[in-house]
Scaffold this motif. Structure first.
Motif, PDB file in Angstrom:
ATOM      1  N   UNK A   1       0.853  -1.154   0.000  1.00  0.00           N
ATOM      2  CA  UNK A   1       0.000   0.000   0.000  1.00  0.00           C
ATOM      3  C   UNK A   1       0.907   1.226   0.000  1.00  0.00           C
ATOM      4  N   UNK A   2       0.593   2.186  -0.862  1.00  0.00           N
ATOM      5  CA  UNK A   2       1.364   3.425  -0.960  1.00  0.00           C
ATOM      6  C   UNK A   2       0.469   4.583  -0.559  1.00  0.00           C
ATOM      7  N   UNK A   3       0.974   5.447   0.321  1.00  0.00           N
ATOM      8  CA  UNK A   3       0.241   6.614   0.814  1.00  0.00           C
ATOM      9  C   UNK A   3       1.008   7.863   0.396  1.00  0.00           C
ATOM     10  N   UNK A   4       0.320   8.814  -0.221  1.00  0.00           N
ATOM     11  CA  UNK A   4       0.963  10.052  -0.662  1.00  0.00           C
ATOM     12  C   UNK A   4       0.152  11.244  -0.178  1.00  0.00           C
ATOM     13  N   UNK A   5       0.843  12.276   0.311  1.00  0.00           N
ATOM     14  CA  UNK A   5       0.199  13.512   0.765  1.00  0.00           C
ATOM     15  C   UNK A   5       0.437  14.596  -0.273  1.00  0.00           C
ATOM     16  N   UNK A   6      -0.583  15.428  -0.498  1.00  0.00           N
ATOM     17  CA  UNK A   6      -0.508  16.509  -1.477  1.00  0.00           C
ATOM     18  C   UNK A   6      -0.817  17.841  -0.809  1.00  0.00           C
ATOM     19  N   UNK A   7      -0.288  18.908  -1.390  1.00  0.00           N
ATOM     20  CA  UNK A   7      -0.500  20.247  -0.826  1.00  0.00           C
ATOM     21  C   UNK A   7      -1.871  20.791  -1.204  1.00  0.00           C
ATOM     22  N   UNK A   8      -2.361  20.479  -2.398  1.00  0.00           N
ATOM     23  CA  UNK A   8      -3.640  21.029  -2.854  1.00  0.00           C
ATOM     24  C   UNK A   8      -4.577  19.908  -3.290  1.00  0.00           C
ATOM     25  N   UNK A   9      -5.835  20.213  -3.258  1.00  0.00           N
ATOM     26  CA  UNK A   9      -6.839  19.252  -3.697  1.00  0.00           C
ATOM     27  C   UNK A   9      -6.746  19.024  -5.199  1.00  0.00           C
TER      28      UNK A   9
END
Length: 163
Positions: A1-9
């Motif tokens: 499973x890979x989880x990625x966080x982003x700055x904008x929607x």
């Protein structure tokens, strides 16, 4: 499973669109607010309609069976099938059927009761409730392709979580 966080929607939605187009995987998105682009289709209202219809028809049929076939009585000269008296109980059973179908459908849709999910261990999930945007990819064939899509769309962090 890979989880990625982003700055904008916007970056999150662009990455998810690319993943769904190019890579065979299951993608989930998490955020503090509902998406700006509008909601998605939910099956819960259709389940509630079906539950209400089953409750109404079942209640009406039960009363028809009881008063015409199982236990017919001539009371006050009324006919055996006196349908106006069946309406209140049929309505109550329709409401009960809709509510039960709605609750069961909601729990099935959001996969409850689920006490623990490994994605909760990811560091990126801590920022979700404070306005962060996170994508979780499960069931992928090529992790390098998934990572490349996340990097191309400017992911802040990318984590591997063991299932």
């Amino acid at each position: 499973m890979i989880v990625a966080a982003f700055a904008t929607e916007r970056a999150l939605h662009d990455a998810v669109a690319d993943l769904r187009r190019d890579v065979t995987c299951r993608v989930e998105t998490y955020g503090a607010s509902p998406p700006e682009e509008g909601g998605s289709f939910s099956i819960v209202p259709l389940l509630m309609l079906g539950g209400g219809m089953v409750g109404a028809v079942g209640g009406f049929g039960m009363q028809v069976y009881a008063t015409t076939l199982a236990y017919p009585q001539d009371i006050g000269g009324r006919p055996d099938l006196s349908w106006p008296s069946y309406i209140p109980a049929s309505f109550e059973l329709a409401v009960m059927g809709a509510v039960l179908a709605g609750m069961i459908g909601y729990f099935a849709t959001v996969r409850l009761p689920r006490l623990h999910d490994p994605v909760d261990e990811a560091g990126a999930m801590q920022g979700v409730m404070t306005g962060g945007h996170v994508a979780v990819v499960r069931g992928f064939d090529d992790s390098d392709a998934v990572r490349a899509v996340f990097v191309r769309h400017g992911a802040l962090t990318i984590e591997d979580i063991a299932p």
